[in-house]
Each structure stands twice: as structure tokens, then as C-alpha cells.
Design a protein around this motif. Sequence first.
Motif, PDB file in Angstrom:
ATOM      1  N   ILE A 127      65.993  -6.936  33.941  1.00  0.00           N
ATOM      2  CA  ILE A 127      65.846  -8.140  34.852  1.00  0.00           C
ATOM      3  C   ILE A 127      64.599  -8.485  35.361  1.00  0.00           C
ATOM      4  O   ILE A 127      64.056  -9.533  35.330  1.00  0.00           O
ATOM      5  CB  ILE A 127      66.892  -8.132  35.703  1.00  0.00           C
ATOM      6  CG1 ILE A 127      68.296  -8.228  35.209  1.00  0.00           C
ATOM      7  CG2 ILE A 127      66.872  -9.128  37.024  1.00  0.00           C
ATOM      8  CD1 ILE A 127      69.238  -8.162  36.251  1.00  0.00           C
ATOM      9  N   HIS A 143      64.244 -20.728  38.102  1.00  0.00           N
ATOM     10  CA  HIS A 143      64.536 -19.236  38.315  1.00  0.00           C
ATOM     11  C   HIS A 143      66.134 -19.213  38.733  1.00  0.00           C
ATOM     12  O   HIS A 143      66.488 -18.288  38.004  1.00  0.00           O
ATOM     13  CB  HIS A 143      63.685 -19.130  39.780  1.00  0.00           C
ATOM     14  CG  HIS A 143      64.102 -17.685  40.455  1.00  0.00           C
ATOM     15  ND1 HIS A 143      63.884 -16.471  39.960  1.00  0.00           N
ATOM     16  CD2 HIS A 143      65.018 -17.429  41.489  1.00  0.00           C
ATOM     17  CE1 HIS A 143      64.338 -15.633  40.620  1.00  0.00           C
ATOM     18  NE2 HIS A 143      65.026 -16.026  41.539  1.00  0.00           N
ATOM     19  N   ALA A 144      66.850 -20.269  39.283  1.00  0.00           N
ATOM     20  CA  ALA A 144      67.986 -20.010  39.518  1.00  0.00           C
ATOM     21  C   ALA A 144      68.713 -19.944  38.018  1.00  0.00           C
ATOM     22  O   ALA A 144      69.725 -19.132  37.824  1.00  0.00           O
ATOM     23  CB  ALA A 144      68.444 -21.202  40.149  1.00  0.00           C
ATOM     24  N   ALA A 145      68.338 -20.700  37.113  1.00  0.00           N
ATOM     25  CA  ALA A 145      68.918 -20.924  35.610  1.00  0.00           C
ATOM     26  C   ALA A 145      68.885 -19.588  35.283  1.00  0.00           C
ATOM     27  O   ALA A 145      69.875 -19.128  34.353  1.00  0.00           O
ATOM     28  CB  ALA A 145      68.396 -22.022  34.832  1.00  0.00           C
ATOM     29  N   LEU A 146      67.701 -18.980  35.245  1.00  0.00           N
ATOM     30  CA  LEU A 146      67.396 -17.540  34.668  1.00  0.00           C
ATOM     31  C   LEU A 146      68.413 -16.676  35.180  1.00  0.00           C
ATOM     32  O   LEU A 146      69.010 -15.669  34.719  1.00  0.00           O
ATOM     33  CB  LEU A 146      66.130 -16.982  34.746  1.00  0.00           C
ATOM     34  CG  LEU A 146      65.743 -15.899  34.204  1.00  0.00           C
ATOM     35  CD1 LEU A 146      65.869 -15.793  32.608  1.00  0.00           C
ATOM     36  CD2 LEU A 146      64.304 -15.387  34.339  1.00  0.00           C
ATOM     37  N   VAL A 147      68.438 -16.565  36.496  1.00  0.00           N
ATOM     38  CA  VAL A 147      69.121 -15.459  37.313  1.00  0.00           C
ATOM     39  C   VAL A 147      70.538 -15.726  36.941  1.00  0.00           C
ATOM     40  O   VAL A 147      71.395 -14.406  36.822  1.00  0.00           O
ATOM     41  CB  VAL A 147      69.140 -15.817  38.849  1.00  0.00           C
ATOM     42  CG1 VAL A 147      70.125 -14.844  39.591  1.00  0.00           C
ATOM     43  CG2 VAL A 147      67.750 -15.307  39.330  1.00  0.00           C
ATOM     44  N   ARG A 148      71.058 -16.999  36.712  1.00  0.00           N
ATOM     45  CA  ARG A 148      72.551 -17.137  36.560  1.00  0.00           C
ATOM     46  C   ARG A 148      72.735 -16.586  34.939  1.00  0.00           C
ATOM     47  O   ARG A 148      73.605 -15.771  34.474  1.00  0.00           O
ATOM     48  CB  ARG A 148      72.878 -18.553  36.429  1.00  0.00           C
ATOM     49  CG  ARG A 148      74.206 -18.917  35.564  1.00  0.00           C
ATOM     50  CD  ARG A 148      74.325 -20.652  35.875  1.00  0.00           C
ATOM     51  NE  ARG A 148      74.707 -20.711  37.137  1.00  0.00           N
ATOM     52  CZ  ARG A 148      75.920 -20.313  37.826  1.00  0.00           C
ATOM     53  NH1 ARG A 148      76.921 -19.829  36.650  1.00  0.00           N
ATOM     54  NH2 ARG A 148      76.364 -20.448  38.869  1.00  0.00           N
ATOM     55  N   GLU A 149      71.760 -16.949  34.087  1.00  0.00           N
ATOM     56  CA  GLU A 149      71.704 -16.182  32.477  1.00  0.00           C
ATOM     57  C   GLU A 149      71.812 -14.793  32.456  1.00  0.00           C
ATOM     58  O   GLU A 149      72.720 -14.222  31.695  1.00  0.00           O
ATOM     59  CB  GLU A 149      70.639 -16.780  31.942  1.00  0.00           C
ATOM     60  CG  GLU A 149      70.470 -16.537  30.451  1.00  0.00           C
ATOM     61  CD  GLU A 149      69.297 -16.912  29.724  1.00  0.00           C
ATOM     62  OE1 GLU A 149      68.522 -17.816  30.430  1.00  0.00           O
ATOM     63  OE2 GLU A 149      68.946 -16.577  28.886  1.00  0.00           O
ATOM     64  N   LEU A 150      71.049 -13.982  33.359  1.00  0.00           N
ATOM     65  CA  LEU A 150      70.620 -12.684  33.224  1.00  0.00           C
ATOM     66  C   LEU A 150      71.847 -12.183  33.669  1.00  0.00           C
ATOM     67  O   LEU A 150      72.476 -10.959  33.619  1.00  0.00           O
ATOM     68  CB  LEU A 150      69.368 -12.254  33.852  1.00  0.00           C
ATOM     69  CG  LEU A 150      68.266 -12.434  33.231  1.00  0.00           C
ATOM     70  CD1 LEU A 150      67.115 -12.371  34.417  1.00  0.00           C
ATOM     71  CD2 LEU A 150      67.838 -12.038  32.106  1.00  0.00           C
ATOM     72  N   PHE A 151      72.451 -12.463  35.220  1.00  0.00           N
ATOM     73  CA  PHE A 151      73.173 -11.882  35.873  1.00  0.00           C
ATOM     74  C   PHE A 151      74.628 -12.298  36.223  1.00  0.00           C
ATOM     75  O   PHE A 151      75.555 -11.175  36.558  1.00  0.00           O
ATOM     76  CB  PHE A 151      72.528 -11.950  37.503  1.00  0.00           C
ATOM     77  CG  PHE A 151      72.950 -11.004  38.594  1.00  0.00           C
ATOM     78  CD1 PHE A 151      72.971  -9.697  38.343  1.00  0.00           C
ATOM     79  CD2 PHE A 151      73.554 -11.311  39.739  1.00  0.00           C
ATOM     80  CE1 PHE A 151      73.633  -8.716  39.487  1.00  0.00           C
ATOM     81  CE2 PHE A 151      74.057 -10.548  40.639  1.00  0.00           C
ATOM     82  CZ  PHE A 151      74.054  -9.582  40.496  1.00  0.00           C
ATOM     83  N   VAL A 152      74.994 -13.392  35.654  1.00  0.00           N
ATOM     84  CA  VAL A 152      76.167 -13.921  36.157  1.00  0.00           C
ATOM     85  C   VAL A 152      76.951 -14.254  34.780  1.00  0.00           C
ATOM     86  O   VAL A 152      77.941 -13.832  34.243  1.00  0.00           O
ATOM     87  CB  VAL A 152      76.125 -15.397  37.029  1.00  0.00           C
ATOM     88  CG1 VAL A 152      77.368 -15.666  37.018  1.00  0.00           C
ATOM     89  CG2 VAL A 152      75.374 -14.870  38.261  1.00  0.00           C
ATOM     90  N   ASP A 153      76.214 -15.102  33.923  1.00  0.00           N
ATOM     91  CA  ASP A 153      76.847 -15.500  32.698  1.00  0.00           C
ATOM     92  C   ASP A 153      77.108 -14.341  31.758  1.00  0.00           C
ATOM     93  O   ASP A 153      76.364 -13.494  31.707  1.00  0.00           O
ATOM     94  CB  ASP A 153      75.964 -16.382  31.836  1.00  0.00           C
ATOM     95  CG  ASP A 153      75.806 -17.740  32.743  1.00  0.00           C
ATOM     96  OD1 ASP A 153      76.471 -18.137  33.441  1.00  0.00           O
ATOM     97  OD2 ASP A 153      74.999 -18.595  32.182  1.00  0.00           O
ATOM     98  N   GLY A 154      78.456 -14.323  31.011  1.00  0.00           N
ATOM     99  CA  GLY A 154      78.677 -13.285  30.116  1.00  0.00           C
ATOM    100  C   GLY A 154      79.468 -12.112  30.836  1.00  0.00           C
ATOM    101  O   GLY A 154      80.166 -11.495  30.101  1.00  0.00           O
ATOM    102  N   LEU A 155      79.465 -12.196  32.076  1.00  0.00           N
ATOM    103  CA  LEU A 155      80.232 -11.007  32.731  1.00  0.00           C
ATOM    104  C   LEU A 155      81.481 -11.748  33.055  1.00  0.00           C
ATOM    105  O   LEU A 155      81.448 -12.822  33.553  1.00  0.00           O
ATOM    106  CB  LEU A 155      79.525 -10.470  34.065  1.00  0.00           C
ATOM    107  CG  LEU A 155      78.387  -9.477  34.276  1.00  0.00           C
ATOM    108  CD1 LEU A 155      77.939  -9.231  35.450  1.00  0.00           C
ATOM    109  CD2 LEU A 155      78.722  -8.285  33.027  1.00  0.00           C
TER     110      LEU A 155
END
Lengths: 167, 167
Positions: free
Chosen positions: A37, A130-142
Motif C-alpha cells: 500500500i 488519492h481517494a480513488a486509490l485508497v478505495r481500490e487498495l483498501f476497500v474494494d474487493g473486501l
Amino acid sequence: MNRKRRKKGEGMGDEAAWLSERELRAWKNLLAVNSIIGRSVEQQLKDAAGLSHPQYEVLTRLGDAPGGELRMTELAGAALTSKSGLTYQVTQLEKAGLIRRSSCPSDDRGVVAVLTELGKERLRAAAPGHAALVRELFVDGLGEREFDSLAAGLEALLDRLRGRCSS
Amino acid sequence: MNRKRRKKGEGMGDEAAWLSERELRAWKNLLAVNSIIGRSVEQQLKDAAGLSHPQYEVLTRLGDAPGGELRMTELAGAALTSKSGLTYQVTQLEKAGLIRRSSCPSDDRGVVAVLTELGKERLRAAAPGHAALVRELFVDGLGEREFDSLAAGLEALLDRLRGRCSS
């Protein structure tokens, strides 16, 4: 990765201090999560906005504060870096014209960092990517349960770490 | 810390990309955990063994490998740093006499890093103090359910991140 850390009898001393297989695995997972991350976030902010991650965090904290300003001591308390690291980042941000430092009008407890108009613009431009990347890395898919588990675990750990620091 | 990130109508663009209050809080908790733990671990390893955390991780990975050796490409795959960061750390470790680099005897797929006797000694001396700190920071004081929640959340997140990287 999941191999036994140390063979028995290899003379590592205090066995009680060692971590169990399960604890070591969770620890290594935390390090790996941070590494993956951290590198993605650094790269994206650098490419999109010419900012380091600590610099971006300073800007967002100022952006969230009333009047876009915080005392340096307040910034230090919330900062992701050491005190010397923060001083360096703030100097870089000041050189780039994104913040300025001034003495505090209401009291003499030290220097205040203030977001400039240019800083506000840069933050506004950088924030969605930045927010889109955080969402992609940390939220989406979980899954929701997975995210709940992670959020609860992090909350408990941070409470514990903050209690330790202030005690 | 838990204040609304951005007032409505402030023109931040794509609202869908923003994080919910709950997601943002978990993200900030992850950053804070990393910062507190990262600084403590760096400081302890520096004071006790004159090693950076990435250097210590390189030594433990070599220590866990058969014959105390790994190809540089294998080390890179497991490393906490970027490829250039790894090259730097390995060079520092080689200068300190803790590892050496040699060509791989069994094939020609590149350079091998090998733990020296001095490296083994340094690792053996540093490991108990490091393990005790990890236990203190990351394990002690968390209830079993809290630790389970954290471990499960980290496992799910890392699976997800690794899937993303290799796809």
C-alpha cells in the motif's frame, strides 16, 4: 514464508520472547500490507501531484482544520513522521509555496502552519485520485465482514498503542 | 480526527470516489498503526543492532533460507522495499560484512546473497530484542478475539492486494 522461523536448539536465547507461528504470520502480513500500500500511494501522489505521502497528509490535516491552519505542535501530534521528518516535510511544502509558517496571533505557544491558496488548489486537485486509490487498495474487493474485521482489529490495536505511548 | 473530511459543495469533484466516514477512519488507523509501530521498530533495531528494519528483514529472510542464501530475485519478491531500495540495503549489508554476493553455482539466473558468519551472529544477537518489541507492540494487550479479528482482516487484505498485483 510460513516456515518455522528458527530451528530448535539454534541457541536463540529466550524462547518466551519468540512469536508463535500465527503471530509471526499476522506480523508479516502487516508488514507486507504496509509495503504494498505504501509504495502504491507514494507513487500515485508523486506522479499525480508531486507530493510525498507525508506531505499530502500535512496538507489534508491543514485542509481539515478551521482556517486551514494548525500549530506545528498540533501537526506533530497527528503526523505520520518523526518530529525531524515533519520539519523537513513542512520546509519542503513551504518552499513549494503550498503552506506558510507564521507566529500564532492568539498566543505565544509557537509557530502556525497555514495552507496557502496554491496549497488548497494542489490538495483539491490531488484528493480525488488519492481517494480513488485508497478505495481500490483498501476497500474494494473486501467483503463487508472482512472489512469489519480489519477495521475492528486496527481500532483495538491503535487504542492499545496509544495507551502505551501516553502511559 | 473524526471530523467530516470535506464540506459539501466544496467542489471536490467525483463524490463517488470519496471514502465513507467509517472507511476513512479505518484507513487513518492503518496509517497511524504503521507510523507508531514503524518508528518504534526502526529505533529499537538501530539502537540495539545498528540495522534498519529493511536490513533486518533481509537478514532474517536469508537466515530462514536453506544455506543462508537466496537469489536477489527471490529476495526482491519478498522485500519490504522497492527494487532500488533493496539494492541499496544489500549494498550496505555487504559493506558491513553481514552478507556477501556471489554468482549462483547451480544456474545462471543471477546473483545470490549469502549470510556471512558475522551476519548470522548479528542476526542472532538482534532477534530476541526485536521479537520482544513486536510482541509488546503487536500482540500483548490485545484480547484473543481482537487479535483474531486483526489477523483475519490483514490476511484478507493481503490476499486481495496480492491478487491485484499479479492480475
